[in-house]
Design a protein around this motif. Structure first.
Motif, PDB file in Angstrom:
ATOM      1  N   TRP A 141       0.793  -1.219  -0.261  1.00 39.24           N
ATOM      2  CA  TRP A 141      -0.351  -0.181   0.244  1.00 39.24           C
ATOM      3  C   TRP A 141       0.948   1.425  -0.018  1.00 39.24           C
ATOM      4  CZ3 TRP A 141      -4.758   1.190  -1.426  1.00 39.24           C
ATOM      5  CH2 TRP A 141      -4.836   2.605  -1.050  1.00 39.24           C
ATOM      6  N   LYS A 142       1.075   2.169  -0.838  1.00 39.80           N
ATOM      7  CA  LYS A 142       1.353   3.809  -1.236  1.00 39.80           C
ATOM      8  C   LYS A 142       2.588   3.330  -0.951  1.00 39.80           C
ATOM      9  CE  LYS A 142      -2.388   6.243   0.038  1.00 39.80           C
ATOM     10  NZ  LYS A 142      -2.839   6.810  -1.519  1.00 39.80           N
ATOM     11  N   GLN A 143       3.079   2.107  -2.031  1.00 39.14           N
ATOM     12  CA  GLN A 143       4.371   2.174  -2.893  1.00 39.14           C
ATOM     13  C   GLN A 143       4.641   2.855  -3.622  1.00 39.14           C
ATOM     14  OE1 GLN A 143       7.354   1.126   0.104  1.00 39.14           O
ATOM     15  NE2 GLN A 143       4.772   1.682   1.333  1.00 39.14           N
ATOM     16  N   ASP A 144       6.098   3.787  -3.974  1.00 38.56           N
ATOM     17  CA  ASP A 144       6.681   3.708  -5.083  1.00 38.56           C
ATOM     18  C   ASP A 144       6.144   2.796  -5.958  1.00 38.56           C
ATOM     19  OD1 ASP A 144       9.076   4.733  -7.358  1.00 38.56           O
ATOM     20  OD2 ASP A 144       7.979   6.195  -7.219  1.00 38.56           O
ATOM     21  N   GLN A 145       5.422   3.024  -7.361  1.00 37.25           N
ATOM     22  CA  GLN A 145       5.186   1.893  -7.890  1.00 37.25           C
ATOM     23  C   GLN A 145       6.625   1.721  -8.655  1.00 37.25           C
ATOM     24  OE1 GLN A 145       1.539   1.957 -10.636  1.00 37.25           O
ATOM     25  NE2 GLN A 145       0.228   2.799  -9.272  1.00 37.25           N
ATOM     26  N   SER A 146       7.298   2.528  -9.115  1.00 38.38           N
ATOM     27  CA  SER A 146       8.481   2.439 -10.107  1.00 38.38           C
ATOM     28  C   SER A 146       9.500   1.398  -9.425  1.00 38.38           C
ATOM     29  CB  SER A 146       8.629   3.496 -10.351  1.00 38.38           C
ATOM     30  OG  SER A 146       8.319   4.061 -11.274  1.00 38.38           O
ATOM     31  N   LEU A 147      10.186   1.989  -8.234  1.00 43.48           N
ATOM     32  CA  LEU A 147      10.593   0.643  -7.300  1.00 43.48           C
ATOM     33  C   LEU A 147       9.713  -0.335  -6.874  1.00 43.48           C
ATOM     34  CD1 LEU A 147      11.475   4.016  -4.816  1.00 43.48           C
ATOM     35  CD2 LEU A 147      12.674   2.704  -6.268  1.00 43.48           C
ATOM     36  N   LEU A 148       8.664  -0.589  -6.925  1.00 45.99           N
ATOM     37  CA  LEU A 148       7.710  -2.121  -6.038  1.00 45.99           C
ATOM     38  C   LEU A 148       7.973  -2.763  -7.706  1.00 45.99           C
ATOM     39  CD1 LEU A 148       6.818  -3.264  -3.737  1.00 45.99           C
ATOM     40  CD2 LEU A 148       4.360  -1.771  -5.633  1.00 45.99           C
ATOM     41  N   LEU A 149       7.615  -2.236  -8.419  1.00 45.19           N
ATOM     42  CA  LEU A 149       8.031  -2.833  -9.964  1.00 45.19           C
ATOM     43  C   LEU A 149       9.036  -4.097  -9.713  1.00 45.19           C
ATOM     44  CD1 LEU A 149       6.769  -4.402 -12.836  1.00 45.19           C
ATOM     45  CD2 LEU A 149       6.780  -2.234 -14.011  1.00 45.19           C
ATOM     46  N   GLN A 150      10.263  -2.723  -9.512  1.00 46.67           N
ATOM     47  CA  GLN A 150      11.282  -3.393  -9.910  1.00 46.67           C
ATOM     48  C   GLN A 150      11.799  -4.108  -8.567  1.00 46.67           C
ATOM     49  OE1 GLN A 150      15.091  -1.992 -12.135  1.00 46.67           O
ATOM     50  NE2 GLN A 150      15.060  -4.506 -11.712  1.00 46.67           N
ATOM     51  N   GLU A 151      11.602  -4.189  -7.628  1.00 48.96           N
ATOM     52  CA  GLU A 151      11.285  -5.290  -6.708  1.00 48.96           C
ATOM     53  C   GLU A 151      11.037  -5.874  -6.391  1.00 48.96           C
ATOM     54  OE1 GLU A 151       9.992  -3.738  -2.385  1.00 48.96           O
ATOM     55  OE2 GLU A 151      11.076  -1.773  -2.535  1.00 48.96           O
ATOM     56  N   MET A 152      10.031  -6.523  -7.168  1.00 45.60           N
ATOM     57  CA  MET A 152       9.351  -7.951  -8.134  1.00 45.60           C
ATOM     58  C   MET A 152      10.197  -8.244  -8.882  1.00 45.60           C
ATOM     59  SD  MET A 152       5.655  -5.997  -8.514  1.00 45.60           S
ATOM     60  CE  MET A 152       4.157  -5.616  -6.968  1.00 45.60           C
ATOM     61  N   ILE A 153      10.526  -7.726 -10.133  1.00 48.89           N
ATOM     62  CA  ILE A 153      11.826  -8.383 -10.809  1.00 48.89           C
ATOM     63  C   ILE A 153      12.940  -9.083  -9.625  1.00 48.89           C
ATOM     64  CG2 ILE A 153      13.042  -7.888 -12.983  1.00 48.89           C
ATOM     65  CD1 ILE A 153      10.620  -5.965 -13.328  1.00 48.89           C
ATOM     66  N   ASP A 154      13.660  -8.194  -8.993  1.00 46.55           N
ATOM     67  CA  ASP A 154      14.748  -8.313  -8.336  1.00 46.55           C
ATOM     68  C   ASP A 154      14.595  -9.541  -7.117  1.00 46.55           C
ATOM     69  OD1 ASP A 154      16.495  -6.226  -9.861  1.00 46.55           O
ATOM     70  OD2 ASP A 154      15.894  -4.900  -7.936  1.00 46.55           O
ATOM     71  N   ASN A 155      13.653  -9.436  -7.032  1.00 46.87           N
ATOM     72  CA  ASN A 155      13.218 -10.629  -5.998  1.00 46.87           C
ATOM     73  C   ASN A 155      12.437 -11.802  -6.366  1.00 46.87           C
ATOM     74  OD1 ASN A 155      13.883  -9.833  -2.796  1.00 46.87           O
ATOM     75  ND2 ASN A 155      12.810  -8.135  -3.999  1.00 46.87           N
ATOM     76  N   GLY A 156      12.652 -11.840  -7.669  1.00 46.69           N
ATOM     77  CA  GLY A 156      12.119 -13.543  -8.596  1.00 46.69           C
ATOM     78  C   GLY A 156      11.058 -13.388  -8.989  1.00 46.69           C
ATOM     79  N   ILE A 157      10.332 -12.765  -8.681  1.00 46.57           N
ATOM     80  CA  ILE A 157       8.572 -12.771  -9.463  1.00 46.57           C
ATOM     81  C   ILE A 157       8.259 -13.231 -10.874  1.00 46.57           C
ATOM     82  CG2 ILE A 157       5.955 -11.686  -9.830  1.00 46.57           C
ATOM     83  CD1 ILE A 157       6.244 -12.200  -6.950  1.00 46.57           C
ATOM     84  N   SER A 158       8.301 -13.849 -11.189  1.00 46.93           N
ATOM     85  CA  SER A 158       7.834 -14.234 -13.622  1.00 46.93           C
ATOM     86  C   SER A 158       6.906 -13.831 -13.533  1.00 46.93           C
ATOM     87  CB  SER A 158       8.519 -15.794 -13.230  1.00 46.93           C
ATOM     88  OG  SER A 158       8.510 -15.765 -14.876  1.00 46.93           O
ATOM     89  N   ALA A 159       5.828 -13.252 -14.016  1.00 46.20           N
ATOM     90  CA  ALA A 159       4.743 -13.257 -14.552  1.00 46.20           C
ATOM     91  C   ALA A 159       4.766 -12.313 -15.357  1.00 46.20           C
ATOM     92  CB  ALA A 159       4.332 -12.124 -13.759  1.00 46.20           C
ATOM     93  N   VAL A 160       3.979 -13.065 -16.738  1.00 46.15           N
ATOM     94  CA  VAL A 160       2.778 -12.714 -17.558  1.00 46.15           C
ATOM     95  C   VAL A 160       2.490 -11.600 -18.045  1.00 46.15           C
ATOM     96  CG1 VAL A 160       4.674 -14.317 -19.032  1.00 46.15           C
ATOM     97  CG2 VAL A 160       1.987 -14.246 -18.550  1.00 46.15           C
ATOM     98  N   LEU A 161       1.830 -10.106 -18.954  1.00 46.95           N
ATOM     99  CA  LEU A 161       0.983  -9.690 -18.884  1.00 46.95           C
ATOM    100  C   LEU A 161      -0.352 -11.087 -19.865  1.00 46.95           C
ATOM    101  CD1 LEU A 161       2.778  -7.891 -18.525  1.00 46.95           C
ATOM    102  CD2 LEU A 161       1.907  -6.449 -20.716  1.00 46.95           C
TER     103      LEU A 161
END
Length: 741
Positions: A141-161
């Protein structure tokens, strides 16, 4: 806590689970809502992502956790921002689903969700959690979306559109693409068109195929087809419909025998998957006690005063209630609070109002060890159901009430009859700011004034006090206050008119100066960072008051309570004061030293926040015949005499009158007036009250339009100490807030 995670298949709900584990919680079950028709990919829902639901069944095996699923039978019926239980609404499907999880796994304490920016979704999850006695966890909640997306990728979230619906996203080109490969492109679209890089505006949806929580298998999407919902040339809408997939064993990903084939997208249910088919629409609404049920009209209690002030122009007023018992005994905090709240409720009803009209509650109690009991009584009066516009903000502190013969509880409320208040109430635990789990909110905005709940130095993610003592607590409390202020487009450093700092007596004397310096340093640093923001070209200088108290919630050492003036157009604010003189001859001559005991923040003709600090030295100047009494002497029972008290009260009234007229305001504009006095000073509550009643009764003599003898919303607050610094040297501190509506 043991957590059931709401999973849609998207990256956000999966990363929210990872954050839960990071903060020490345990995921014990998964919960998912899907369409009633298996062939449908997407519902017209404001709440749920359902694209890719055919694959979610495999999350149970991937994680080795039970998955509870329910087919969505409701629709969007209650469309207001704040949710109220509505039969047939899609939110009730979530309630039934989570109720079953709690029934099957009674140890479940909390619910995880991937909410980032949607108040609509967050409030509905919180509503369901509140009804089930669960805690909402929303760590994104209320996290910076640019940083959050980078965190997800860096932490191994593999997701497709699996869905696109935004300018620059092409279904044929971008569906089934990994978010990691689109990271730079999404940021380019943000710069060009302002899209949310995490897709929070509905620009796209994702399906997680692998992440560190998938300890047994990863999902391999074999076949799919693209379904176009809109051929819009600017922002075409399309979804990915999976046709087949298989699970690849992470223990031996190269072996063909490690793949569990799931070409049939609807296999027979295995033990880990539980479908919830209960048609129950949920428990009836809680039946809350009525006023007549709660109050006992025959309870023998002597009231000190119930002060009510009503202004015909804007119908905004204060009510305060304390119980006076000269024997300095109490029927018990809970019993006394019950009477105080019931009395205020009766006064509200007499005005044709109720608790939904309350903006702010100051809850003063005699023993912080009874905080939980006080809350139990509080919620029998003030509930979400009674406050559809939002529950009032609140601060709760301990005062030496029993010693002053004021019973176990003392309550003050600010009330309005209009429907214009805006409330921020986040019950979810997140990394944003401390949650308010219960019927009290972080902040309430009314008529351009933001009344903020008291903020402790809590780490938002854990809800524990930060370590390191009072210096670190004050810094964290200010950061928490700033996070709340930002939600209203302002800052505590640029918009505050008051910053009240409650300080525990437990703070060592040696730390007090450092605490004040840290507060000033943090505010200065925040102000410097705001200096380059064009939208905040006007900076107010707040009045800072320090109030020493016996104890605070959670045994905290400090609590910060800001009041902010919020304008859409900051340039319209004009801080300063005119040179108008006060009316009337109060028996005092203007002296140059008068200004030295006053601090104020004035927006001429609109707002006046001021503090009047009366020290021993001031008393001697007002009453030369008075001998200075030190704290050591006070301990032996010496006190100010009646004549001195009366003259001090009249002098305070004289200066308050002067402050108001310099602000181009009047006594009718006063919203609150608190008089803090140390309980050790030797002045009785009754004597001080009588002296100020007499002084205020003289106001109409000089202002024929006023009739304030019984209506001025002032209260006397016994404390351990008060002042404009943490030296706490005041005999009396007046906190004035006035606003022209």
């Amino acid at each position: 806590m043991k957590v059931v995670a709401l999973v849609s298949g998207g990256k956000d709900s999966c990363y929210a689970m990872m954050k839960c584990i990071q903060y020490g919680h345990q995921i014990v079950a998964l919960a998912n809502l899907l369409p009633s028709d298996d062939s449908v990919d997407e519902l017209d829902s404001y709440m749920y992502q359902t694209v890719g639901h055919q694959i979610i069944v495999s999350y149970a095996e991937c994680m080795g956790l039970p998955l509870f699923r329910r087919r969505i039978r409701g629709s969007t019926r209650h469309q207001d921002l704040s949710y109220k239980k509505t039969l047939g609404d899609e939110v009730e499907d979530m309630y039934i689903l989570l109720k079953e999880v709690k029934k099957q796994i009674p140890s479940v304490d909390a619910v995880s969700s991937g909410a980032i920016a949607s108040d609509y979704q967050r409030l509905r999850v919180e509503s369901v959690c509140s009804r089930l006695g669960l805690v909402s966890l929303a760590y994104l909640w209320k996290q910076d979306q640019s940083l959050l997306l980078q965190e997800m990728i860096d932490n191994g979230i593999s997701a497709v559109l699996v869905k696109v619906a935004a300018i620059g996203l092409d279904p044929k080109k971008h569906l089934a693409q990994e978010i990691s490969s689109l990271f730079n492109y999404l940021h380019k679209l943000k710069e060009l068109y302002g899209i949310n890089v995490c897709g929070e505006g509905g620009e796209y949806e994702t399906l997680t195929l692998d992440c560190p929580l998938f300890v047994h298998y990863r999902i391999i999407l074999k076949e799919f087809k693209i379904i176009l919902h809109s051929l819009d040339t600017i922002a075409p809408v399309g979804v990915l419909h999976p046709l087949s997939f298989h699970l690849e064993n992470k223990g031996d990903s190269t072996s063909s025998s490690s793949c569990k084939k799931v070409d049939n997208l609807y296999p027979e249910k295995f033990d880990l998957v539980h479908e919830v088919t209960d048609d129950c629409l949920g428990d009836p609404e809680d039946i809350h006690q009525s006023f007549s049920d709660i109050t006992d009209q025959n309870e023998p209690v002597a009231f000190d005063s119930i002060r009510v002030r009503k202004k015909i122009r804007d119908r905004t007023f204060s009510i305060s209630c304390c119980l006076q018992n000269r024997d300095k005994v109490s029927s018990g905090l809970k019993a006394d609070l019950k009477i105080a709240l019931a009395t205020i409720e009766r006064e509200l009803m007499g005005c044709g109002l109720d608790w939904k009209n309350v903006l702010y509650v100051h809850l003063y109690i005699s023993d912080m060890k009874m905080f939980a009991a006080a809350n139990e009584m509080y919620v029998t009066f003030i509930t979400h159901e009674k406050c559809p516009l939002g529950v009032p903000s609140r601060s709760t502190v301990e005062l030496p009430l029993i010693d002053e013969g004021l019973g176990g509880a003392y309550v003050e409320v600010l009330v309005t009859s209009d429907q214009s208040k805006k409330v921020l109430h986040v019950q979810s635990i997140s990394s944003w700011a401390p949650s308010c789990i219960g019927p009290y909110s972080q902040a309430t905005l009314h008529k351009n004034v933001l009344y903020m709940a008291g903020q402790l130095g809590l780490d938002p993610a854990t809800m524990n006090l930060c370590s390191g003592g009072s210096i670190f607590e004050i810094e964290q409390a200010l950061k928490n206050s700033e996070a709340v202020a930002r939600c209203f487009g302002c800052s505590i450093t640029t918009s505050s008119v008051f910053i009240i700092v409650y300080c525990s007596k437990s703070i060592p004397t040696s730390e007090r100066k450092a605490v004040q310096e840290r507060l000033e340093g943090v505010l200065m640093a925040m102000k410097s960072s705001d200096a380059n923001e064009k939208s905040r070209s006007k900076v107010l200088n707040p009045v800072c008051l320090y109030i020493e108290l016996p104890d605070l919630p959670k045994r905290a050492l400090v609590e910060v309570k800001p009041v902010l003036y919020v304008m859409e157009d900051a340039e319209a604010m004009t801080e300063g004061s005119s040179q108008r003189e006060s009316w009337g001859d109060w028996g005092f001559r203007p002296e140059s030293w008068h200004d030295s005991i006053i601090t104020k923040c004035i927006i001429t003709g609109s707002i006046c926040a001021a503090a009047l600090c009366i020290t021993d030295e001031t008393v001697v100047r007002i009453c030369p015949e008075h001998t200075v009494i030190g704290q050591r002497d006070r301990a032996y029972g010496k006190s100010l005499n009646e004549q001195t008290i009366e003259k001090v009260a009249r002098f305070c009234t004289y200066l308050l009158d002067k402050i108001l007229w310099e602000s181009e305001l009047c006594w009718d504009d006063i919203m609150s007036l608190r008089m803090y006095y140390p309980s050790s000073i030797g002045i009785s509550f009754e004597s001080l009250s009588g002296s100020f009643e007499d002084a205020f009764a003289a106001v109409p003599e000089f202002h024929q339009s006023s009739n304030l003898a019984t209506e001025l919303p002032y209260i006397l607050v016994p404390v351990s100490g008060s002042g404009s610094s943490m030296a706490f040297g005041d005999v009396l501190t007046c906190e004035l807030f006035a606003q022209r509506m």
